[in-house]
Write a protein that holds these residues in place. Structure first.
Motif, PDB file in Angstrom:
ATOM      1  N   THR A 224       0.826  -1.207   0.000  1.00  0.00           N
ATOM      2  CA  THR A 224       0.000   0.000   0.000  1.00  0.00           C
ATOM      3  C   THR A 224       0.857   1.254   0.000  1.00  0.00           C
ATOM      4  O   THR A 224       0.584   2.206  -0.739  1.00  0.00           O
ATOM      5  CB  THR A 224      -0.939  -0.019   1.216  1.00  0.00           C
ATOM      6  N   PHE A 225       1.896   1.286   0.827  1.00  0.00           N
ATOM      7  CA  PHE A 225       2.774   2.454   0.834  1.00  0.00           C
ATOM      8  C   PHE A 225       3.435   2.630  -0.528  1.00  0.00           C
ATOM      9  O   PHE A 225       3.551   3.752  -1.042  1.00  0.00           O
ATOM     10  CB  PHE A 225       3.837   2.331   1.925  1.00  0.00           C
ATOM     11  N   ASP A 226       3.851   1.541  -1.133  1.00  0.00           N
ATOM     12  CA  ASP A 226       4.464   1.609  -2.463  1.00  0.00           C
ATOM     13  C   ASP A 226       3.511   2.222  -3.482  1.00  0.00           C
ATOM     14  O   ASP A 226       3.921   3.028  -4.341  1.00  0.00           O
ATOM     15  CB  ASP A 226       4.872   0.213  -2.933  1.00  0.00           C
ATOM     16  N   ILE A 227       2.237   1.848  -3.406  1.00  0.00           N
ATOM     17  CA  ILE A 227       1.247   2.398  -4.334  1.00  0.00           C
ATOM     18  C   ILE A 227       1.115   3.899  -4.156  1.00  0.00           C
ATOM     19  O   ILE A 227       1.066   4.667  -5.136  1.00  0.00           O
ATOM     20  CB  ILE A 227      -0.115   1.703  -4.134  1.00  0.00           C
ATOM     21  N   MET A 228       1.066   4.363  -2.921  1.00  0.00           N
ATOM     22  CA  MET A 228       0.921   5.800  -2.676  1.00  0.00           C
ATOM     23  C   MET A 228       2.131   6.577  -3.181  1.00  0.00           C
ATOM     24  O   MET A 228       1.988   7.695  -3.686  1.00  0.00           O
ATOM     25  CB  MET A 228       0.667   6.059  -1.190  1.00  0.00           C
ATOM     26  N   GLU A 229       3.298   5.994  -3.066  1.00  0.00           N
ATOM     27  CA  GLU A 229       4.482   6.649  -3.634  1.00  0.00           C
ATOM     28  C   GLU A 229       4.431   6.634  -5.156  1.00  0.00           C
ATOM     29  O   GLU A 229       4.745   7.646  -5.804  1.00  0.00           O
ATOM     30  CB  GLU A 229       5.747   5.956  -3.137  1.00  0.00           C
ATOM     31  N   LYS A 230       4.033   5.512  -5.739  1.00  0.00           N
ATOM     32  CA  LYS A 230       3.973   5.407  -7.206  1.00  0.00           C
ATOM     33  C   LYS A 230       3.001   6.429  -7.797  1.00  0.00           C
ATOM     34  O   LYS A 230       3.279   7.050  -8.830  1.00  0.00           O
ATOM     35  CB  LYS A 230       3.551   3.995  -7.604  1.00  0.00           C
ATOM     36  N   LEU A 231       1.881   6.612  -7.140  1.00  0.00           N
ATOM     37  CA  LEU A 231       0.864   7.544  -7.636  1.00  0.00           C
ATOM     38  C   LEU A 231       1.217   9.002  -7.371  1.00  0.00           C
ATOM     39  O   LEU A 231       0.585   9.896  -7.931  1.00  0.00           O
ATOM     40  CB  LEU A 231      -0.492   7.224  -6.999  1.00  0.00           C
ATOM     41  N   GLY A 232       2.189   9.250  -6.525  1.00  0.00           N
ATOM     42  CA  GLY A 232       2.541  10.628  -6.189  1.00  0.00           C
ATOM     43  C   GLY A 232       1.739  11.191  -5.041  1.00  0.00           C
ATOM     44  O   GLY A 232       1.813  12.396  -4.763  1.00  0.00           O
ATOM     45  N   TYR A 233       0.974  10.365  -4.348  1.00  0.00           N
ATOM     46  CA  TYR A 233       0.275  10.836  -3.143  1.00  0.00           C
ATOM     47  C   TYR A 233       1.295  11.214  -2.067  1.00  0.00           C
ATOM     48  O   TYR A 233       1.062  12.117  -1.267  1.00  0.00           O
ATOM     49  CB  TYR A 233      -0.653   9.765  -2.588  1.00  0.00           C
ATOM     50  N   VAL A 234       2.404  10.480  -2.030  1.00  0.00           N
ATOM     51  CA  VAL A 234       3.573  10.848  -1.229  1.00  0.00           C
ATOM     52  C   VAL A 234       4.669  11.180  -2.230  1.00  0.00           C
ATOM     53  O   VAL A 234       5.123  10.303  -2.965  1.00  0.00           O
ATOM     54  CB  VAL A 234       4.021   9.692  -0.308  1.00  0.00           C
ATOM     55  N   ASP A 235       5.064  12.443  -2.288  1.00  0.00           N
ATOM     56  CA  ASP A 235       6.004  12.827  -3.342  1.00  0.00           C
ATOM     57  C   ASP A 235       7.448  12.716  -2.866  1.00  0.00           C
ATOM     58  O   ASP A 235       7.726  12.299  -1.739  1.00  0.00           O
ATOM     59  CB  ASP A 235       5.675  14.210  -3.899  1.00  0.00           C
ATOM     60  N   ALA A 236       8.370  13.097  -3.739  1.00  0.00           N
ATOM     61  CA  ALA A 236       9.789  12.926  -3.439  1.00  0.00           C
ATOM     62  C   ALA A 236      10.252  13.774  -2.269  1.00  0.00           C
ATOM     63  O   ALA A 236      11.276  13.473  -1.632  1.00  0.00           O
ATOM     64  CB  ALA A 236      10.622  13.259  -4.683  1.00  0.00           C
ATOM     65  N   ASP A 237       9.520  14.842  -1.974  1.00  0.00           N
ATOM     66  CA  ASP A 237       9.854  15.708  -0.848  1.00  0.00           C
ATOM     67  C   ASP A 237       9.061  15.363   0.409  1.00  0.00           C
ATOM     68  O   ASP A 237       9.063  16.115   1.376  1.00  0.00           O
ATOM     69  CB  ASP A 237       9.606  17.176  -1.223  1.00  0.00           C
ATOM     70  N   TRP A 238       8.324  14.239   0.368  1.00  0.00           N
ATOM     71  CA  TRP A 238       7.544  13.737   1.494  1.00  0.00           C
ATOM     72  C   TRP A 238       6.314  14.567   1.809  1.00  0.00           C
ATOM     73  O   TRP A 238       5.775  14.501   2.920  1.00  0.00           O
ATOM     74  CB  TRP A 238       8.419  13.554   2.743  1.00  0.00           C
ATOM     75  N   ASN A 239       5.879  15.376   0.843  1.00  0.00           N
ATOM     76  CA  ASN A 239       4.541  15.954   0.958  1.00  0.00           C
ATOM     77  C   ASN A 239       3.524  14.823   0.817  1.00  0.00           C
ATOM     78  O   ASN A 239       3.718  13.903   0.008  1.00  0.00           O
ATOM     79  CB  ASN A 239       4.303  16.988  -0.141  1.00  0.00           C
ATOM     80  N   VAL A 240       2.453  14.894   1.572  1.00  0.00           N
ATOM     81  CA  VAL A 240       1.405  13.873   1.513  1.00  0.00           C
ATOM     82  C   VAL A 240       0.115  14.555   1.077  1.00  0.00           C
ATOM     83  O   VAL A 240      -0.419  15.411   1.788  1.00  0.00           O
ATOM     84  CB  VAL A 240       1.211  13.170   2.871  1.00  0.00           C
ATOM     85  N   TYR A 241      -0.378  14.183  -0.110  1.00  0.00           N
ATOM     86  CA  TYR A 241      -1.554  14.828  -0.699  1.00  0.00           C
ATOM     87  C   TYR A 241      -2.815  14.004  -0.442  1.00  0.00           C
ATOM     88  O   TYR A 241      -2.755  12.871   0.022  1.00  0.00           O
ATOM     89  CB  TYR A 241      -1.323  15.041  -2.189  1.00  0.00           C
ATOM     90  N   ASP A 242      -3.953  14.585  -0.777  1.00  0.00           N
ATOM     91  CA  ASP A 242      -5.221  14.012  -0.332  1.00  0.00           C
ATOM     92  C   ASP A 242      -5.695  12.825  -1.154  1.00  0.00           C
ATOM     93  O   ASP A 242      -6.313  11.914  -0.605  1.00  0.00           O
ATOM     94  CB  ASP A 242      -6.313  15.089  -0.340  1.00  0.00           C
ATOM     95  N   GLY A 243      -5.461  12.806  -2.465  1.00  0.00           N
ATOM     96  CA  GLY A 243      -5.941  11.682  -3.273  1.00  0.00           C
ATOM     97  C   GLY A 243      -6.201  12.083  -4.699  1.00  0.00           C
ATOM     98  O   GLY A 243      -5.855  13.195  -5.135  1.00  0.00           O
ATOM     99  N   ALA A 244      -6.830  11.191  -5.464  1.00  0.00           N
ATOM    100  CA  ALA A 244      -7.149  11.444  -6.867  1.00  0.00           C
ATOM    101  C   ALA A 244      -8.276  10.519  -7.298  1.00  0.00           C
ATOM    102  O   ALA A 244      -8.616   9.565  -6.603  1.00  0.00           O
ATOM    103  CB  ALA A 244      -5.908  11.235  -7.754  1.00  0.00           C
ATOM    104  N   HIS A 245      -8.838  10.818  -8.482  1.00  0.00           N
ATOM    105  CA  HIS A 245      -9.989  10.078  -8.992  1.00  0.00           C
ATOM    106  C   HIS A 245      -9.591   9.022 -10.024  1.00  0.00           C
ATOM    107  O   HIS A 245      -8.565   9.146 -10.700  1.00  0.00           O
ATOM    108  CB  HIS A 245     -10.977  11.040  -9.667  1.00  0.00           C
ATOM    109  N   LEU A 246     -10.449   8.041 -10.142  1.00  0.00           N
ATOM    110  CA  LEU A 246     -10.395   7.152 -11.289  1.00  0.00           C
ATOM    111  C   LEU A 246     -10.783   7.938 -12.541  1.00  0.00           C
ATOM    112  O   LEU A 246     -11.450   8.967 -12.430  1.00  0.00           O
ATOM    113  CB  LEU A 246     -11.353   5.981 -11.070  1.00  0.00           C
ATOM    114  N   PRO A 247     -10.321   7.533 -13.729  1.00  0.00           N
ATOM    115  CA  PRO A 247      -9.797   6.189 -14.000  1.00  0.00           C
ATOM    116  C   PRO A 247      -8.305   5.990 -13.777  1.00  0.00           C
ATOM    117  O   PRO A 247      -7.854   4.856 -13.690  1.00  0.00           O
ATOM    118  CB  PRO A 247     -10.122   5.997 -15.479  1.00  0.00           C
ATOM    119  N   ASP A 248      -7.509   7.096 -13.675  1.00  0.00           N
ATOM    120  CA  ASP A 248      -6.066   6.866 -13.642  1.00  0.00           C
ATOM    121  C   ASP A 248      -5.352   7.507 -12.465  1.00  0.00           C
ATOM    122  O   ASP A 248      -4.142   7.405 -12.341  1.00  0.00           O
ATOM    123  CB  ASP A 248      -5.424   7.331 -14.956  1.00  0.00           C
TER     124      ASP A 248
END
Length: 458
Positions: A224-248
Motif C-alpha cells: 500500500t505504501f508503495d502504491i501511494m508513492e507510485k501515484l505521487g500521493y507521497v512525493d519525493a519531498d515527502w509531501n502527503v496529498y489528499d488523493g485522486a480520482h479514477l480512472p487513472d
C-alpha cells in the motif's frame, strides 16, 4: 452535562482556586499536572457525548448534520483518544462507557459495518473504529466478555474486508489495487482513491504485523505504501496529498492534512520497530517526520494550512489531536526520532493550553492554537485535540504484542469467509508466562481542494 468521578471531583475541589472559571493551566514539566489538566479536558470532551442518555445511540457523537455536527467516524476517534488518555494517565473512569460504546457499533458481522451507516460508509470511517480497537488491544484494555467480539479480531475483520478485491481498483488501471474511499458503489466518492483510506489500511496492517508477528500483514501494508508513492500521493519531498480520482488517479488533489502524514508516519514507525530498523522504514519515518514538522508546525505550533484559519469543518477540527498522538507513538516505536518529536509536541501543547479559556467553566478549548486566544467556538474535535496533545507528552511505554503481555484474542478469518492471512498458532501458557518478563525488558530498554472531499464523511 459534565461527568465527574469522585476522584476527579476531589482533585478539582483541591485546586479550585487554580481551575475554577479560569484558563486551563498546567505545568508541562510535571506529569502529575499534565494528568490533572488532561482529566479536566476529558470531562469537558464528554459533555458533547450523549450516547449514555435515554433515547440516544451509544458510541456516537450527535449527528450527522443537520441533526448534529458529527459523523459516525468521530465517535470511534473519540474512544481511541480516551483509550490513549486512560493508558497514559491510569484513569479508568470511563472504562465501562468506552467498552459499551465501541461494542455497540460493531454491527451484525462484528466488523464495524453497522447497516444504518451504509449510506455514508467510507473505508476510512470503518478503519477509525478499528484503530480504536487496536489501541484497546495494544494498551491492555479490559477484554470484552467471551461472547462479544474481541479487540484484536475486530481490527483483523476490518483489515480482511478492506483487502478484498471489491473494495479496490481492478487490474489495468494506473491506480491498480488502490483502496477506494467509499465502501459501496452507490456512494458519492466510490471513484475517489484517497490517502486517508489507504493510510488507515497501511497503519492497521503495520500494527497487526507487530502485534501478531505475522509478515503477511507487513507485506500488504508495504504494498500500500508503495502504491501511494507510485501515484505521487507521497512525493519525493515527502509531501502527503489528499488523493485522486479514477480512472487513472493523475488529477491529484494537493491539499495536505496533518492526519494523513501522521497516520503514515506512525505506521512506518511500527514497521521500523517490527523489522528491527530496516533502512526503508527508517528513511520513510525520517522523511515524513521532517516534512510534517515543516508543513504543520510553523513556529512549533500545530496548524492546518489547508483549511485554517477560515474554513475547517468539524472533521478537520479534530486532526491536531491525531497528529500529536501518532507522533508521540512514532517517538516510542522509532526512538531515533524522540529528540526531534518531543520538543515540538511540547511547544505546540503549551500554545494549545493557553487558548483554553472558553465555555461556562472558562477552560474549554478552541481550534486556533497559533493565536494564543480562544476563538469562541467549542466542539468535541477541539477537546480531542488538546487531550491528545496533553497525553502525547506522557507517552513512555511501547504498545503490547501477543508475546509481551497483550491478551486480546484474534481471528485471522474475522470479517470474511476467506482469509489471505496465514492462521496464527494459539498462544500457550508458556507464552503468557514469559510475556511479563519480556515486557519488563522492553520497558527498561525503551525509552475545493475540499470539493474533492465529500464532507458527508472524512
Amino acid at each position: 452535562m459534565v461527568r465527574l468521578s469522585s476522584r476527579s471531583l476531589l482533585a478539582g475541589l483541591g485546586l479550585a482556586a487554580q481551575y475554577t472559571r479560569a484558563a486551563l493551566t498546567v505545568d508541562l514539566s510535571s506529569p502529575d499536572s499534565i494528568k490533572q489538566a488532561a482529566s479536566q479536558v476529558a470531562e469537558d470532551l464528554l459533555t458533547f457525548y450523549r450516547g449514555d442518555e435515554p433515547g440516544w445511540v451509544p458510541g456516537i457523537l450527535p449527528g450527522p448534520p443537520p441533526d448534529g455536527d458529527y459523523y459516525w467516524w468521530q465517535g470511534g476517534a473519540m474512544w481511541g483518544t480516551l483509550l490513549d488518555y486512560r493508558h497514559h494517565t491510569g484513569d479508568k473512569t470511563y472504562d465501562d462507557m468506552t467498552s459499551t460504546a465501541i461494542l455497540f457499533q460493531v454491527g451484525d458481522d462484528r466488523d464495524f459495518m453497522p447497516a444504518n451507516w451504509s449510506a455514508s460508509m467510507g473505508n476510512d470511517d470503518q478503519a477509525f473504529w478499528a484503530l480504536s480497537s487496536l489501541v484497546a488491544a495494544e494498551t491492555g484494555f479490559t477484554d470484552p466478555p467471551e461472547d462479544q467480539p474481541q479487540w484484536l479480531s475486530l481490527a483483523q475483520a476490518v483489515f480482511n474486508e478492506q483487502t478484498h478485491e471489491e473494495r479496490r481498483v481492478p487490474a489495468g488501471s494506473n491506480c491498480e489495487w488502490g483502496l477506494r474511499w467509499q465502501v459501496y458503489r452507490t456512494n458519492n466518492g466510490f471513484d475517489y482513491i484517497n490517502t486517508i483510506a489507504n493510510a488507515c489500511y497501511f497503519n492497521i496492517g503495520a500494527r497487526l504485523a507487530r502485534y501478531t508477528n505475522n509478515d503477511t500483514y507487513m507485506e500488504l501494508a508495504g504494498r500500500t505504501f508503495d502504491i501511494m508513492e507510485k501515484l505521487g500521493y507521497v512525493d519525493a519531498d515527502w509531501n502527503v496529498y489528499d488523493g485522486a480520482h479514477l480512472p487513472d488517479c493523475t488529477d491529484i488533489n494537493k491539499a495536505q492534512f496533518s492526519y494523513n502524514s501522521a497516520m503514515l508516519m506512525q505506521g512506518a514507525a511500527f514497521l521500523y520497530n517490527y523489522t528491527n530498523g530496516e533502512q526503508v522504514w527508517q528513511d520513510r519515518v525520517q522523511g515524513l517526520l521532517t516534512r510534517t514538522i515543516e508543513v504543520f508546525f510553523p513556529d512549533g505550533i500545530a496548524f492546518e494550512p489547508a483549511c485554517e484559519p477560515g474554513n475547517c469543518n468539524a472533521d478537520m477540527r479534530s486532526f491536531k489531536g491525531f497528529l500529536h498522538r501518532w507522533m508521540a507513538s512514532t517517538a516510542m516505536m522509532a526512538p531515533f526520532t524522540y529528540d526531534t518529536i518531543m520538543p515540538v509536541l511540547r511547544t505546540s501543547v503549551e500554545a494549545a493550553v493557553k487558548q483554553c479559556t472558553g465555555g461556562d467553566n472558562g477552560r474549554f478549548c478552541g481550534f486556533h492554537w497559533t493565536t494564543g486566544t480562544f476563538d469562541g467556538k467549542t466542539g468535541a474535535g477541539q477537546q480531542m485535540n488538546v487531550l491528545g496533545g496533553l497525553t502525547s507528552l506522557l507517552a513512555a511505554t511501547p504498545p503490547l504484542t501477543n508475546t509481551t503481555g497483550g491478551t486480546s484474542v484474534g481471528d485471522p478469518n474475522a470479517g470474511s469467509e476467506e482469509s489471505t492471512l496465514t492462521p496464527l498458532a494459539e498462544i500457550t501458557t508458556a507464552d503468557r508466562a514469559g510475556a511479563g518478563i519480556l515486557t519488563c525488558i522492553i520497558l527498561a530498554s525503551s525509552l475545493g481542494a475540499f470539493a474533492w472531499m465529500n464532507l458527508e464523511t472524512m
